[in-house]
Design a protein around this motif. Sequence first.
Motif, PDB file in Angstrom:
ATOM      1  N   GLN A 229       0.918  -1.351   0.209  1.00  0.00           N
ATOM      2  CA  GLN A 229      -0.114  -0.007   0.193  1.00  0.00           C
ATOM      3  C   GLN A 229       0.746   1.089   0.003  1.00  0.00           C
ATOM      4  OE1 GLN A 229      -2.832   0.166   3.253  1.00  0.00           O
ATOM      5  NE2 GLN A 229      -3.872   2.116   2.567  1.00  0.00           N
ATOM      6  N   GLY A 230       0.724   2.180  -0.987  1.00  0.00           N
ATOM      7  CA  GLY A 230       1.109   3.360  -0.869  1.00  0.00           C
ATOM      8  C   GLY A 230       2.357   3.522  -2.004  1.00  0.00           C
ATOM      9  N   ALA A 231       2.749   2.237  -2.514  1.00  0.00           N
ATOM     10  CA  ALA A 231       3.821   2.185  -3.134  1.00  0.00           C
ATOM     11  C   ALA A 231       3.574   3.051  -4.578  1.00  0.00           C
ATOM     12  CB  ALA A 231       4.030   0.689  -3.684  1.00  0.00           C
ATOM     13  N   GLU A 232       4.720   3.748  -5.027  1.00  0.00           N
ATOM     14  CA  GLU A 232       5.073   4.261  -6.201  1.00  0.00           C
ATOM     15  C   GLU A 232       6.408   4.764  -6.230  1.00  0.00           C
ATOM     16  OE1 GLU A 232       3.390   8.216  -6.165  1.00  0.00           O
ATOM     17  OE2 GLU A 232       2.918   8.368  -4.017  1.00  0.00           O
ATOM     18  N   VAL A 233       6.869   5.019  -7.501  1.00  0.00           N
ATOM     19  CA  VAL A 233       8.341   5.431  -7.523  1.00  0.00           C
ATOM     20  C   VAL A 233       8.511   6.637  -6.864  1.00  0.00           C
ATOM     21  CG1 VAL A 233      10.100   6.243  -9.171  1.00  0.00           C
ATOM     22  CG2 VAL A 233       8.483   4.263  -9.935  1.00  0.00           C
ATOM     23  N   GLY A 234       9.646   6.636  -5.845  1.00  0.00           N
ATOM     24  CA  GLY A 234      10.066   7.700  -5.083  1.00  0.00           C
ATOM     25  C   GLY A 234       9.496   7.561  -3.666  1.00  0.00           C
ATOM     26  N   ALA A 235       8.526   6.573  -3.470  1.00  0.00           N
ATOM     27  CA  ALA A 235       8.057   6.504  -2.065  1.00  0.00           C
ATOM     28  C   ALA A 235       9.106   5.565  -1.022  1.00  0.00           C
ATOM     29  CB  ALA A 235       6.764   5.502  -2.005  1.00  0.00           C
ATOM     30  N   MET A 236       8.964   5.717  -0.015  1.00  0.00           N
ATOM     31  CA  MET A 236      10.113   5.213   0.901  1.00  0.00           C
ATOM     32  C   MET A 236       9.630   4.244   2.087  1.00  0.00           C
ATOM     33  SD  MET A 236      12.298   8.811   1.449  1.00  0.00           S
ATOM     34  CE  MET A 236      10.669   9.678   1.516  1.00  0.00           C
ATOM     35  N   THR A 237      10.684   3.437   2.578  1.00  0.00           N
ATOM     36  CA  THR A 237      10.277   2.647   3.753  1.00  0.00           C
ATOM     37  C   THR A 237      11.685   2.659   4.582  1.00  0.00           C
ATOM     38  OG1 THR A 237       9.599   0.637   4.883  1.00  0.00           O
ATOM     39  CG2 THR A 237      11.147   0.445   2.987  1.00  0.00           C
ATOM     40  N   ALA A 238      11.706   2.327   5.717  1.00  0.00           N
ATOM     41  CA  ALA A 238      13.008   2.387   6.380  1.00  0.00           C
ATOM     42  C   ALA A 238      13.183   1.423   7.653  1.00  0.00           C
ATOM     43  CB  ALA A 238      12.852   3.907   7.202  1.00  0.00           C
ATOM     44  N   THR A 239      14.391   1.215   8.141  1.00  0.00           N
ATOM     45  CA  THR A 239      14.567   0.083   9.197  1.00  0.00           C
ATOM     46  C   THR A 239      15.850   0.544   9.970  1.00  0.00           C
ATOM     47  OG1 THR A 239      15.248  -2.204   9.594  1.00  0.00           O
ATOM     48  CG2 THR A 239      16.547  -1.136   7.767  1.00  0.00           C
ATOM     49  N   MET A 240      15.937   0.349  11.251  1.00  0.00           N
ATOM     50  CA  MET A 240      16.998   1.040  12.094  1.00  0.00           C
ATOM     51  C   MET A 240      17.230  -0.342  13.151  1.00  0.00           C
ATOM     52  SD  MET A 240      17.138   4.002  14.720  1.00  0.00           S
ATOM     53  CE  MET A 240      17.161   5.164  13.678  1.00  0.00           C
TER      54      MET A 240
END
Length: 263
Positions: free
Chosen positions: A65-76
């Motif tokens: 959901q919300g995926a599009e070119v330029g969209a982001m996710t993250a981990t730490m």
Amino acid sequence: MKSKNSVVIFMLFCLVSFSTAALGASDYSYGVSEDELFIYEIKSYDEDLAEDAFVNPDIEDALGQGAEVGAMTATMITDIDDIDDYNNDATEDDPGWQIEGWYWNTEWTEDEEDFDDPDSSDIWEFTIKVPEDPEDYGAMLPGWEIFLVWSFIYTGVPDPADEYLDDIEWADIDVEDSTLVIEGDASTNPTINEDVTFEYEFKSNGQFHSRRILSEDDEVIYEVSLQSFLSSIPGYNPTLIGGLMVFSIMSLIYLNIIKKQEN
């Protein structure tokens, strides 16, 4: 003669220092940074190739959901602890690391500020053990090894990544340098219309770098990769760069000494 001997000794010292900085210790080490936010961005998505390859070709069906070119996710990674007993067999002869951290577990976002002090409902917190000896994983079972791959996406792998990955006894996964390669067979995978290739790439220090899917003709259907200027440079190796910096600094010091002697 004394000057020539000094030059030889200095150059040998530089070479030894460079080798130490570039190669490091012979055992595996854990080189992924603690308390550093790693942001991954959808770099590309070819709708035409996806139409041919995927049963459900919409980008949100493929990536969430919300995926599009330029969209982001993250981990730490928030904590890294040394452990003596990876297998919990009370022998304390199988060392490794216990990795704690979090992974963005809601829809993709276009705003990096969403990752600042995230709400607990937006992240998945994990605790994963990683053995120092990759043989401690044992023989991987076909179909199940993908779960190990996904855990590596969160934790990274020990350094040097290419050797560590190659020493794991994979069932259906090939290792090419520091990239895990999985061949997707359309005859057994109900989500694809044609054979594809899944690639999971790690940096030399073990940090997860990117994942991509290639078509039958080796064209990139989509790519999600670490948002970093330096990591985008082909051949970038932080350990090698560190060694070169040491060599350069020593060379400058030596030139300064020579100039003072000449004066």
